[in-house]
Motif scaffolding. Structure first.
Motif, PDB file in Angstrom:
ATOM      1  N   LEU A 293     -31.611  31.275 -12.038  1.00 29.05           N
ATOM      2  CA  LEU A 293     -30.966  30.159 -11.171  1.00 29.05           C
ATOM      3  C   LEU A 293     -30.702  29.048 -11.657  1.00 29.05           C
ATOM      4  CD1 LEU A 293     -33.134  31.028  -7.657  1.00 29.05           C
ATOM      5  CD2 LEU A 293     -30.941  31.912  -8.285  1.00 29.05           C
ATOM      6  N   LEU A 294     -31.407  28.731 -12.830  1.00 26.09           N
ATOM      7  CA  LEU A 294     -31.071  27.441 -13.569  1.00 26.09           C
ATOM      8  C   LEU A 294     -30.405  27.869 -14.895  1.00 26.09           C
ATOM      9  CD1 LEU A 294     -34.064  25.089 -13.231  1.00 26.09           C
ATOM     10  CD2 LEU A 294     -31.456  24.827 -12.099  1.00 26.09           C
TER      11      LEU A 294
ATOM     12  N   SER B 136     -25.545  40.364 -14.317  1.00 24.28           N
ATOM     13  CA  SER B 136     -26.358  40.821 -12.982  1.00 24.28           C
ATOM     14  C   SER B 136     -27.242  41.905 -12.911  1.00 24.28           C
ATOM     15  CB  SER B 136     -25.340  40.606 -11.951  1.00 24.28           C
ATOM     16  OG  SER B 136     -24.505  41.581 -12.154  1.00 24.28           O
TER      17      SER B 136
ATOM     18  N   TYR C  25     -31.116  42.048 -12.344  1.00 21.91           N
ATOM     19  CA  TYR C  25     -31.720  42.094 -11.062  1.00 21.91           C
ATOM     20  C   TYR C  25     -31.987  43.252 -10.775  1.00 21.91           C
ATOM     21  CZ  TYR C  25     -30.553  37.055 -11.569  1.00 21.91           C
ATOM     22  OH  TYR C  25     -30.276  35.920 -12.148  1.00 21.91           O
ATOM     23  N   GLN C  26     -31.260  44.687 -11.403  1.00 23.70           N
ATOM     24  CA  GLN C  26     -31.916  45.810 -11.293  1.00 23.70           C
ATOM     25  C   GLN C  26     -33.372  45.981 -11.330  1.00 23.70           C
ATOM     26  OE1 GLN C  26     -30.012  47.931  -9.483  1.00 23.70           O
ATOM     27  NE2 GLN C  26     -27.838  47.482  -9.928  1.00 23.70           N
TER      28      GLN C  26
ATOM     29  N   VAL D 253     -37.817  38.712  -6.798  1.00 17.96           N
ATOM     30  CA  VAL D 253     -38.266  37.566  -6.949  1.00 17.96           C
ATOM     31  C   VAL D 253     -38.676  37.234  -5.283  1.00 17.96           C
ATOM     32  CG1 VAL D 253     -37.655  35.176  -6.915  1.00 17.96           C
ATOM     33  CG2 VAL D 253     -36.421  36.704  -8.412  1.00 17.96           C
TER      34      VAL D 253
ATOM     35  N   PHE E 135     -39.760  34.321  -3.238  1.00 19.96           N
ATOM     36  CA  PHE E 135     -39.457  32.829  -3.015  1.00 19.96           C
ATOM     37  C   PHE E 135     -40.698  32.199  -2.464  1.00 19.96           C
ATOM     38  CE2 PHE E 135     -35.337  34.159  -4.051  1.00 19.96           C
ATOM     39  CZ  PHE E 135     -34.815  33.243  -4.859  1.00 19.96           C
TER      40      PHE E 135
ATOM     41  N   ASN F 168     -36.608  32.769   2.934  1.00 22.12           N
ATOM     42  CA  ASN F 168     -35.105  32.568   3.115  1.00 22.12           C
ATOM     43  C   ASN F 168     -34.204  33.811   3.400  1.00 22.12           C
ATOM     44  OD1 ASN F 168     -35.975  33.752   0.715  1.00 22.12           O
ATOM     45  ND2 ASN F 168     -34.753  32.528  -0.728  1.00 22.12           N
ATOM     46  N   HIS F 169     -34.408  33.911   4.797  1.00 23.96           N
ATOM     47  CA  HIS F 169     -33.805  35.376   5.177  1.00 23.96           C
ATOM     48  C   HIS F 169     -32.413  34.830   6.181  1.00 23.96           C
ATOM     49  CE1 HIS F 169     -37.484  37.198   4.240  1.00 23.96           C
ATOM     50  NE2 HIS F 169     -38.032  36.319   4.719  1.00 23.96           N
ATOM     51  N   PHE F 170     -31.702  35.921   6.461  1.00 25.60           N
ATOM     52  CA  PHE F 170     -30.648  35.616   7.356  1.00 25.60           C
ATOM     53  C   PHE F 170     -31.351  35.714   8.771  1.00 25.60           C
ATOM     54  CE2 PHE F 170     -28.543  37.679   3.847  1.00 25.60           C
ATOM     55  CZ  PHE F 170     -27.495  36.852   3.592  1.00 25.60           C
TER      56      PHE F 170
ATOM     57  N   LEU G  95     -29.675  45.207   4.419  1.00 24.11           N
ATOM     58  CA  LEU G  95     -28.454  44.540   3.753  1.00 24.11           C
ATOM     59  C   LEU G  95     -28.892  44.412   2.322  1.00 24.11           C
ATOM     60  CD1 LEU G  95     -25.847  43.014   3.810  1.00 24.11           C
ATOM     61  CD2 LEU G  95     -27.251  40.739   4.450  1.00 24.11           C
ATOM     62  N   PHE G  96     -29.987  43.861   1.920  1.00 22.93           N
ATOM     63  CA  PHE G  96     -30.337  43.462   0.565  1.00 22.93           C
ATOM     64  C   PHE G  96     -30.301  44.986  -0.165  1.00 22.93           C
ATOM     65  CE2 PHE G  96     -30.859  39.334  -0.591  1.00 22.93           C
ATOM     66  CZ  PHE G  96     -31.040  38.580   0.790  1.00 22.93           C
TER      67      PHE G  96
ATOM     68  N   PHE H 124     -27.304  45.865  -1.787  1.00 25.85           N
ATOM     69  CA  PHE H 124     -26.880  45.112  -3.152  1.00 25.85           C
ATOM     70  C   PHE H 124     -27.116  45.966  -4.566  1.00 25.85           C
ATOM     71  CE2 PHE H 124     -27.162  41.057  -0.500  1.00 25.85           C
ATOM     72  CZ  PHE H 124     -25.958  41.128   0.250  1.00 25.85           C
ATOM     73  N   TYR H 125     -27.943  46.947  -4.324  1.00 29.00           N
ATOM     74  CA  TYR H 125     -28.391  47.427  -5.317  1.00 29.00           C
ATOM     75  C   TYR H 125     -27.636  48.876  -5.703  1.00 29.00           C
ATOM     76  CZ  TYR H 125     -32.172  44.072  -5.286  1.00 29.00           C
ATOM     77  OH  TYR H 125     -32.880  43.048  -5.149  1.00 29.00           O
TER      78      TYR H 125
ATOM     79  N   ARG I 208     -39.073  42.043   0.636  1.00 30.19           N
ATOM     80  CA  ARG I 208     -37.640  42.059  -0.012  1.00 30.19           C
ATOM     81  C   ARG I 208     -37.824  41.893  -1.635  1.00 30.19           C
ATOM     82  NH1 ARG I 208     -34.664  37.012   1.700  1.00 30.19           N
ATOM     83  NH2 ARG I 208     -35.860  36.312  -0.196  1.00 30.19           N
TER      84      ARG I 208
ATOM     85  N   GLU J 144     -30.959  27.302   4.306  1.00 31.72           N
ATOM     86  CA  GLU J 144     -31.910  28.206   4.390  1.00 31.72           C
ATOM     87  C   GLU J 144     -32.517  28.912   3.255  1.00 31.72           C
ATOM     88  OE1 GLU J 144     -33.794  28.734   7.334  1.00 31.72           O
ATOM     89  OE2 GLU J 144     -32.588  27.446   8.335  1.00 31.72           O
TER      90      GLU J 144
ATOM     91  N   THR K 148     -30.975  31.013   1.781  1.00 28.58           N
ATOM     92  CA  THR K 148     -30.581  32.512   1.549  1.00 28.58           C
ATOM     93  C   THR K 148     -29.619  32.700   0.280  1.00 28.58           C
ATOM     94  OG1 THR K 148     -30.523  32.301   4.112  1.00 28.58           O
ATOM     95  CG2 THR K 148     -30.261  34.301   2.944  1.00 28.58           C
TER      96      THR K 148
END
Lengths: 284, 245
Positions: A52-53, A72, A75-76, A80, A82, A86-88, A99-100, A103-104, A143, B86, B88
């Protein structure tokens, strides 16, 4: 699994570096604790390791490859959790996980099974905005393990949880370790670090003060004594005895025979004691 | 990939319909269009002794419908700000999906929504008679403005409160091109520096002069200018989000 050599990082608008030459190595299947007070560089280190940094100096190897050469696909196999949820918020817990999971590329774990694992099955169809903080934290955790990653980063994983759920989460973390997962645990809670970690690193002001197993640290900084507590004429009395030759210690044996002892504790240091002694700082 | 886009779109749709403010932004112009379908002919009849309202029908239809792709971009921008507030976005960034892919999948969803609403509203209001394909071409030409809307909000606003302010102020971006309808021919080209001018100009040309070479030229210029603007804004947005880190 992770090797960090001479890692330096300065935030864009800062003159002072936040990380000042970190060196550490994490083996496969290890739970590695990263302990330090607020603003010590814990989160910055984690953000650098998870990508992320960017823009650090030094060498970072992660999952067998230079961190800079990962795309990317990293991330498979990396999960992480947090510190802050930090969710929808407008989606339900189950919808968030579904949803997440889309992404895989690889098969992910069953979202409903994961919700059951942390006691959220009855809240699966509830919108996350109606979850309590503890529920959001548990959703955060599942998650992170949704795609069954080899390497897991957990930032204060039990923060905001009640004792029962915190215990359940610690048990799951230990189960993940048994399955061979490598876990990088960032925390300032020395009890969790003590219970879960194979080794811990103390970080203060961007430098690692020392790295060792919690047991070795506690023994090397403690005293080889036992402290007993008993009552004499109604008053509580504490007395220390050397650990070596304890069985032959007359005073100790007399207390045992008199059946008056209330508590016996070995006098190894706590991780917090070690931290304060080594760094001159508190873990808060 | 199509399945992932459908999953992302489904989640995005749920997020909109579960937020009454977002629902309002999405539906108020189509509802206004429906109201105007009945109100405008009556107003035209009532005002005919003073002026001919029907002369301005293209401008009114344009205000109510052509802004829709841009408004859908604003909705996406507000959603992005919520995700930033948030954190996200960080959760998405540590998945193999990556932020750019996530961004573009959603832009495509909002573009689709924007063009569908534009065509729907235009056909509902029904005061400017154009071939369906011409409305579709103008709608497609407006698509980059969905991305521009999202990026304007993402670039200027730091949080959702500022995002709402940007949404209100962004009407100004639209007013220049729309008001060009009132400016004498050729002089209106001075507004051509605003990317939104060209699809709006194409619409006015189709509604007043007819569909000819200038219509297609305006469409082509609209696509090029808007795409260039979207690319520049996207780069600035990425620099703002991740620059130097």
């Amino acid at each position: 699994m992770i090797t960090v050599k001479n890692l330096w990082y300065t935030y864009p608008k800062s003159k002072e570096p936040t990380l000042k030459g970190l060196d550490f190595h994490i083996d496969d299947g290890e739970i590695f604790g990263f302990l330090g007070p607020s603003a010590s560089g814990k989160s910055t280190t984690q953000k650098l390791l998870i990508g992320l940094l960017k823009g650090y100096k030094g060498e970072v190897s992660i999952l067998g490859k230079d961190a800079k050469s990962w795309g990317s696909d990293l991330y498979q196999d990396l999960g992480v959790g947090f510190e802050l949820p930090n969710h929808f918020l407008q989606l339900t817990g189950l919808e968030n996980l579904k949803l997440f999971s889309s992404f895989y590329k690889k098969e992910t774990r069953d979202p409903m099974e994961l919700l059951k694992l942390v006691g959220l099955e009855e809240a699966a169809d509830q919108r996350v905005k109606n979850y309590s903080k503890g529920m959001m934290v548990r959703l955060n955790f599942v998650r992170a393990i949704l795609h069954d990653p080899k390497l897991l980063f957990l930032d204060e994983p039990t923060s905001g949880l009640d004792p029962t759920n915190a215990k359940k989460l610690r048990e799951i973390i230990l189960k993940l370790k048994k399955e061979g997962k490598t876990i990088f645990l960032t925390t300032h809670n020395m009890h969790i670090a003590d219970e879960l970690c194979d080794r811990v690193a103390f970080i203060v002001e961007g430098k690692i003060a020392l790295v060792d197993s919690p047991r070795a640290l506690k023994l090397s900084h403690g005293e080889l004594q036992v402290r007993v507590e008993y009552r004499k004429d109604g008053a509580l009395v504490q007395e220390d005895f050397p650990l070596h030759g304890l069985g032959k210690e007359e005073g100790f044996r007399a207390l045992l025979d008199a059946d008056e002892l209330e508590t016996i504790h070995s006098r190894e240091a706590t991780l917090e004691d070690v931290f304060i002694k080594e760094t001159g700082r508190s873990l808060r | 990939m199509l399945q992932v886009w459908l999953d992302v779109s489904r989640a995005e749709f749920k997020r909109i319909v579960r937020n009454s403010f977002m629902v309002l932004i999405v539906v108020y112009l189509p509802i206004m269009s429906y109201v105007m379908r009945w109100a405008l002919p009556k107003l035209n009849e009532a005002a005919k002794s003073y002026f001919t309202l029907s002369t301005y029908y293209p401008m009114i239809a344009c205000i109510l419908t052509m802004i829709l792709p841009f408004m859908m971009g604003i909705v996406m921008g507000l959603q992005l700000l919520e995700e930033k507030d948030e954190d996200t976005l960080s959760a998405v960034m540590v998945t193999p999906f990556s932020f750019p892919r996530y961004f573009f999948f959603r832009v495509i969803f909002y573009m689709t929504l924007g063009v569908v609403l534009l065509i729907f509203s235009h056909q509902i209001i029904g005061i400017v008679k154009l071939p369906f394909w011409a409305v579709l071409v103008v709608g497609i030409c407006m698509l980059p403005h969905t991305m521009i809307g999202a990026l304007v909000v993402g670039l200027i606003a730091e949080n959702q409160v500022q995002g709402f302010a940007v949404m209100k102020g962004s009407g100004l971006l639209f007013s220049g091109p729309v008001l060009s309808f009132l400016i004498p021919q050729h002089w209106d080209l001075l507004i051509g520096i605003i990317p939104l001018f060209w699809p709006v100009k194409a619409y006015f040309l189709a509604a007043t002069v007819g569909i000819g070479g200038f219509f297609w030229l305006a469409i082509a210029l609209g696509v090029v200018l808007q795409c260039a603007t979207a690319v520049v804004l996207y780069r600035l947005f990425i620099r703002k989000m991740f620059g130097g880190e």
